[in-house]
Motif scaffolding. Structure first.
Motif, PDB file in Angstrom:
ATOM      1  N   ARG A  68     -37.093 -15.256  -5.534  1.00 36.03           N
ATOM      2  CA  ARG A  68     -38.129 -14.238  -5.618  1.00 36.03           C
ATOM      3  C   ARG A  68     -39.455 -14.806  -5.148  1.00 36.03           C
ATOM      4  O   ARG A  68     -39.778 -15.974  -5.409  1.00 36.03           O
ATOM      5  N   LYS A  69     -40.241 -14.014  -4.451  1.00 39.09           N
ATOM      6  CA  LYS A  69     -41.588 -14.444  -4.069  1.00 39.09           C
ATOM      7  C   LYS A  69     -42.388 -14.763  -5.328  1.00 39.09           C
ATOM      8  O   LYS A  69     -42.316 -14.049  -6.324  1.00 39.09           O
ATOM      9  N   GLY A  70     -43.155 -15.843  -5.254  1.00 41.57           N
ATOM     10  CA  GLY A  70     -43.854 -16.343  -6.427  1.00 41.57           C
ATOM     11  C   GLY A  70     -43.157 -17.524  -7.058  1.00 41.57           C
ATOM     12  O   GLY A  70     -43.744 -18.230  -7.882  1.00 41.57           O
ATOM     13  N   ASN A  71     -41.895 -17.748  -6.680  1.00 42.31           N
ATOM     14  CA  ASN A  71     -41.120 -18.867  -7.216  1.00 42.31           C
ATOM     15  C   ASN A  71     -40.989 -19.992  -6.190  1.00 42.31           C
ATOM     16  O   ASN A  71     -39.943 -20.631  -6.072  1.00 42.31           O
ATOM     17  N   GLU A  72     -42.061 -20.225  -5.451  1.00 41.10           N
ATOM     18  CA  GLU A  72     -42.036 -21.280  -4.433  1.00 41.10           C
ATOM     19  C   GLU A  72     -41.785 -22.660  -5.044  1.00 41.10           C
ATOM     20  O   GLU A  72     -41.094 -23.493  -4.444  1.00 41.10           O
ATOM     21  N   ASP A  73     -42.319 -22.915  -6.233  1.00 42.13           N
ATOM     22  CA  ASP A  73     -42.092 -24.217  -6.868  1.00 42.13           C
ATOM     23  C   ASP A  73     -40.613 -24.431  -7.176  1.00 42.13           C
ATOM     24  O   ASP A  73     -40.077 -25.528  -6.986  1.00 42.13           O
ATOM     25  N   LEU A  74     -39.959 -23.389  -7.662  1.00 38.43           N
ATOM     26  CA  LEU A  74     -38.527 -23.467  -7.940  1.00 38.43           C
ATOM     27  C   LEU A  74     -37.752 -23.688  -6.641  1.00 38.43           C
ATOM     28  O   LEU A  74     -36.851 -24.533  -6.573  1.00 38.43           O
ATOM     29  N   ARG A  75     -38.121 -22.954  -5.609  1.00 38.22           N
ATOM     30  CA  ARG A  75     -37.481 -23.117  -4.300  1.00 38.22           C
ATOM     31  C   ARG A  75     -37.681 -24.535  -3.764  1.00 38.22           C
ATOM     32  O   ARG A  75     -36.741 -25.139  -3.224  1.00 38.22           O
ATOM     33  N   ASP A  76     -38.873 -25.076  -3.922  1.00 36.73           N
ATOM     34  CA  ASP A  76     -39.158 -26.418  -3.414  1.00 36.73           C
ATOM     35  C   ASP A  76     -38.350 -27.477  -4.161  1.00 36.73           C
ATOM     36  O   ASP A  76     -37.863 -28.438  -3.552  1.00 36.73           O
ATOM     37  N   SER A  77     -38.205 -27.312  -5.474  1.00 36.20           N
ATOM     38  CA  SER A  77     -37.371 -28.242  -6.251  1.00 36.20           C
ATOM     39  C   SER A  77     -35.919 -28.161  -5.801  1.00 36.20           C
ATOM     40  O   SER A  77     -35.236 -29.180  -5.658  1.00 36.20           O
ATOM     41  N   PHE A  78     -35.460 -26.954  -5.564  1.00 31.81           N
ATOM     42  CA  PHE A  78     -34.098 -26.729  -5.052  1.00 31.81           C
ATOM     43  C   PHE A  78     -33.926 -27.428  -3.705  1.00 31.81           C
ATOM     44  O   PHE A  78     -32.924 -28.111  -3.466  1.00 31.81           O
ATOM     45  N   ASN A  79     -34.913 -27.273  -2.836  1.00 31.03           N
ATOM     46  CA  ASN A  79     -34.830 -27.864  -1.498  1.00 31.03           C
ATOM     47  C   ASN A  79     -34.724 -29.388  -1.540  1.00 31.03           C
ATOM     48  O   ASN A  79     -34.025 -29.987  -0.711  1.00 31.03           O
ATOM     49  N   ARG A  80     -35.417 -30.005  -2.478  1.00 28.75           N
ATOM     50  CA  ARG A  80     -35.362 -31.465  -2.557  1.00 28.75           C
ATOM     51  C   ARG A  80     -33.954 -31.943  -2.872  1.00 28.75           C
ATOM     52  O   ARG A  80     -33.472 -32.928  -2.298  1.00 28.75           O
ATOM     53  N   GLU A  81     -33.266 -31.248  -3.763  1.00 27.69           N
ATOM     54  CA  GLU A  81     -31.891 -31.625  -4.092  1.00 27.69           C
ATOM     55  C   GLU A  81     -30.918 -31.223  -2.979  1.00 27.69           C
ATOM     56  O   GLU A  81     -29.949 -31.934  -2.700  1.00 27.69           O
TER      57      GLU A  81
END
Length: 300
Positions: free
Chosen positions: A249-262
């Motif tokens: 969801r838009k607004g969850n960029e931090d969650l997306r970024d953590s996901f991307n690192r893994e």
């Protein structure tokens, strides 16, 4: 387990979007503006998921991308996402079944936190949600009769051999075949993947053109066939990777970024990637190139 007609629907709504634009029902992707009070949102989204011990994921029951077998959620996306969220301290995926057209609206409404359905990354979808970096690409392949009697390896060899090629109605492979110079009279349109396999086995076509992912899955139940090594077709000199990823969801960029690192740790380790996803027909040929970035894909 999901049956193969679902792949037909994915082929039209997902892969055709990569080259021809996404069909959108007016208002469908923007109608949901309120977010469920229980949704994990904002900078603290990952902390909330860790505290509750699970992440709500949506799937569309499409093998081999995300589907339920008995009471177990399986497929490329859930398998990969389960591994990533465990590394982030969230041990459980809590699944919600959705129609394909309802995946992004449901995400916007806060019904779940992540779409785990192998969704293609397109500019249209990027306007309504945020994507992870690519989890996979979808190279094309050819299903042929066992033994590959015409020795077909790609579209150039298919053209040279003068064979008849089967393609799915509404999917992008018809354009690939035409772009490779195969005459229209040598291109046969079929309605669903199993029709393509049956046409190959019955000699009505010499080869059936689809993604290697879908064809390897299809070959499991059609032992008189085999699948060529995947290749990346081109249209007007542009490689057609058809990449897919997780959707947030838009607004969850931090969650997306953590996901991307893994995610990067897995994609960068080909042995681990293949070990996780080979049961679903994904191999080294589906690992995204390092320079293939979601930001560029969202620009079109």
């Amino acid at each position: 387990m999901a049956d193969f007609p679902h792949l037909s629907r994915r082929g039209f709504l997902n892969r055709s979007a990569a080259v021809g634009g996404l069909l959108v029902v007016p208002g469908l992707l923007t109608a949901c503006s309120k977010t469920d009070a229980g949704a994990a949102t904002g900078a603290g989204a990952l902390d909330k998921l860790r505290e509750q011990g699970f992440v709500r994921v949506a799937y569309a029951n499409e093998a081999p991308y995300g589907y339920m077998e008995g009471k177990e959620l399986k497929g490329e996306a859930p398998t990969l996402h389960r591994e990533i969220f465990k590394a982030l301290g969230v041990d459980e995926l809590k699944p919600t079944l959705s129609e394909w057209d309802g995946l992004i609206p449901g995400l916007q409404a806060g019904k779940y936190d992540v779409v785990s359905a192998g969704m293609a990354i397109t500019p249209e979808r990027c306007g309504n949600a945020i994507f992870s970096e690519p989890e996979f690409i979808s190279p094309t392949a050819l299903m042929v009769r066992k033994g590959n009697p015409k020795n077909i390896t790609d579209l150039a060899s298919a053209k040279e051999a003068g064979i008849t090629v089967g393609v799915m109605s509404g999917a992008v492979e018809g354009g690939y075949a035409k772009g490779a110079g195969i005459p229209e009279g040598k291109i046969k349109t079929l309605q669903k993947p199993q029709d393509g396999a049956d046409a190959v086995k019955g000699g009505r076509v010499d080869a059936f053109l689809l993604t290697g992912i879908s064809l390897r899955w299809l070959a499991k139940t059609n032992p008189d066939t085999e699948v060529t090594e995947p290749f990346v077709p081109q249209i007007d000199g542009k490689a057609q990777f058809s990449p897919g990823g997780a959707v947030f969801r838009k607004g969850n960029e931090d969650l997306r970024d953590s996901f991307n690192r893994e995610l990067k740790k897995i994609v960068s380790d080909s042995s681990r990637y293949v070990q996780l996803l080979e049961p679903y027909g994904f191999g080294k040929s589906e690992i995204p190139p390092e320079d293939l970035k979601t930001a560029d894909l969202c620009k079109g």
